[in-house]
Design an enzyme around this catalytic site. Structure first.
Site, PDB file in Angstrom:
ATOM      1  CG  HIS A  43      16.132 -34.771  19.584  1.00  0.00           C
ATOM      2  ND1 HIS A  43      15.722 -35.724  18.425  1.00  0.00           N
ATOM      3  CD2 HIS A  43      15.777 -33.567  18.899  1.00  0.00           C
ATOM      4  CE1 HIS A  43      14.944 -35.131  17.521  1.00  0.00           C
ATOM      5  NE2 HIS A  43      15.054 -33.887  17.792  1.00  0.00           N
TER       6      HIS A  43
ATOM      7  CG  ASP B 171      16.591 -39.050  18.627  1.00  0.00           C
ATOM      8  OD1 ASP B 171      16.210 -38.818  20.048  1.00  0.00           O
ATOM      9  OD2 ASP B 171      16.624 -38.287  17.980  1.00  0.00           O
TER      10      ASP B 171
ATOM     11  CB  SER C  50      11.667 -33.785  16.895  1.00  0.00           C
ATOM     12  OG  SER C  50      12.605 -33.210  15.929  1.00  0.00           O
TER      13      SER C  50
END
Length: 519
Positions: free
Chosen positions: A147, A177, A253
């Site tokens: 993402h 992910d 992230s």
């Protein structure tokens, strides 16, 4: 808003709220006076023992920081109304849709402020965002979250010293992910890589550090402990997160979570927060989950997951009792078998409880998809199932899971039933007829006993059995008539059972198991 928020990437140039530092000299003086007074009272009391962390994490941070990178992902998107300047908002946020709708109405797409689509010039604009990543191979392989890069058409990896390297996508996987990037290192700037550690060895309470790019600040180190393992935050079919209280924020992230040996034991992916900032609940993909995915992305550019071809549901206390499953709730209850899947070929049946897969115990239904998906396609494995109180071993050769595959339950064909009506378990039951098929739109492939009414005060109502559904099995035996249902229930009561397991089909043929009390 869903309580679990993926740690979104912070865009370049976004102004973040800065902490305010207030003068507290008077408060400090007052607290100091109170502490001095309290010291005389408590001097004779025993000193409580507290958990003691490392004296310093500086050496560890120095050891691994050069392998942690910032990820800059730019996406060129088509915009309308080039002469109208709108506010720049983070991509993927609710504000993006809000402002787009507002400005489209004002002057873009036939709203009150101008012409329609044909009158508005098309322009290109770039959406920029930042995330984190880490180098796993000095030849130039970088791992981050899927993402973070999204559908970006321009990705740069920014090293700790500020060097920018253009990156290309090796492969990415939306289900876990993860994404693997490749950069070309310069001759005068060799890359430093970090190894993966064994996440299965991590225990709640073990110290960890997270390094990443929160809010675009870059190179930030935070420390904490493993708070829990095996967290399911319902973000995908293979959730198995490490929970940590190390500060993870927007922009972290894709960054690494290190153990005290400088090994990556997790990839920081999501946070739980009512504000979007860290409240001490962050989630990382375990290295043992990530490594097989990363290896396949490196080798194939895609993930090739094993496929068993079953639809499963969890085993609760009532279901375990109805199945006479010794040892309490465990395993994955097979609620459907794909007619073309490996499980069908191996002889796995609806009603089987999968207890072990390839030697690995299946503690709950959520374990099975992860175990199967991480097993190589084409490998022959032993699957141990509980069938009518006995353990049975079924050798299975795994197929390959395709994203478009949606396993359907087996078609359960039974002889045409009688149409007599009876009551049982708070249900009005009727044999299948053409009129009932038409009334409830029941497919021809669905066979069994039709539920025509549900007592709202019954356990069956609590379990959400509804009129128009079809009872296919009672106590793992097929039923064709209402008399079959009552006969089977009476037999189970005589055996001392406290609940009965029903196989219930919807009008379209989807089946599920429901445990209903016999009291």
């Amino acid at each position: 808003m869903h309580p679990v928020v993926r740690a979104p990437v912070a865009p370049f140039g976004r102004a973040e709220a800065q902490p305010r530092i207030l003068a507290r000299s008077r408060a400090r003086s007052l607290v100091a006076a109170v502490l001095v007074g309290a010291a005389a009272v408590t001097a004779a009391l025993p000193i409580p023992a507290f958990a003691k962390g490392p004296a310093s994490l500086a050496d560890l941070a120095d050891q691994v920081t050069d392998a942690v990178v910032n990820i800059s992902a730019s996406t060129t998107v088509e915009a309308r109304g080039g002469s109208r300047a709108g506010p720049q908002v983070p991509p993927g946020t609710p504000f993006e849709d809000l402002f787009e709708e507002f400005f489209n109405r004002r002057g873009g797409r036939g709203g009150g402020g101008g012409g329609g689509d044909n009158d508005t010039p098309r322009t290109q604009r770039k959406s920029n965002s930042l995330g984190s990543g880490f180098i796993i191979d000095a030849s130039g392989l970088v791992v981050t979250n899927n993402h973070v890069i999204g559908d970006a058409n321009d990705i740069q990896v920014i090293l700790h010293d500020g060097t920018k390297l253009k990156a290309e996508i090796v492969g990415k996987d939306s289900k876990i992910d993860l994404a693997v990037l490749r950069v070309k290192p310069t001759a005068d700037r060799p890359l430093k890589a970090v190894p993966f550690g064994d996440s299965d060895k991590m225990r709640p309470g073990d110290w960890v550090i997270a390094i990443g790019n929160p809010f675009g600040l870059g190179g930030s180190v935070s420390a904490g402990i493993v708070s829990a393992r095996g967290r399911n935050i319902e973000s995908g079919p293979y959730d198995n997160y490490i929970q940590t209280d190390a500060a993870i924020n927007k922009g972290n992230s894709g960054g690494p979570l290190f153990n005290m040996d400088g090994e990556v034991i997790g990839i920081n992916t999501a946070i739980l927060s009512p504000t979007g900032g860290s409240v001490g609940i962050g989630f990382a993909v375990p290295s043992d989950t990530a490594k097989p995915v990363i290896d396949q992305l490196r080798e194939f550019g895609e993930v090739r997951r094993g496929w068993l071809g079953v639809r499963i549901q969890n085993v609760d206390d009532a279901t375990a009792e109805a199945l006479n499953l010794k040892g309490g709730p465990r395993g994955a209850l097979v609620a459907g078998v794909d007619e073309k899947g490996p499980a069908k070929t191996a002889g796995i049946e609806v009603g089987d409880v999968i207890l072990k897969f390839n030697g690995t115990p299946v503690k709950a239904s959520g374990d099975l998809p992860r175990i199967v998906a991480s097993t190589p396609v084409g490998q022959k494995v032993d699957v141990i199932v509980m069938r009518k109180g006995e353990e049975v071993t079924k050798p299975v050769t795994l197929g390959r899971l395709e994203d478009s595959d949606k396993p359907q339950p087996a078609n359960l064909r039974q002889p045409e039933p009688e149409s007599a009506t009876r009551q049982a378990l708070g249900l009005n039951l009727s044999g299948m007829t053409d009129d009932l098929r038409k009334k409830y739109s029941i497919k021809d492939t669905v066979k069994g006993v039709v539920v025509t009414r549900v007592d709202p005060n019954s356990t069956a109502a609590d379990k959400r059995i509804q009129p128009g559904e079809v009872i296919v099995e009672v106590g793992q035996e097929a039923v064709n008539t209402p008399a079959d249902v009552t006969k089977r229930i009476d037999a189970l009561k005589k055996d001392g059972r406290k609940s009965v397991l029903l196989l219930v089909a919807s009008a379209t043929g989807d089946v599920r198991f429901v445990a209903v009390g016999l009291d």
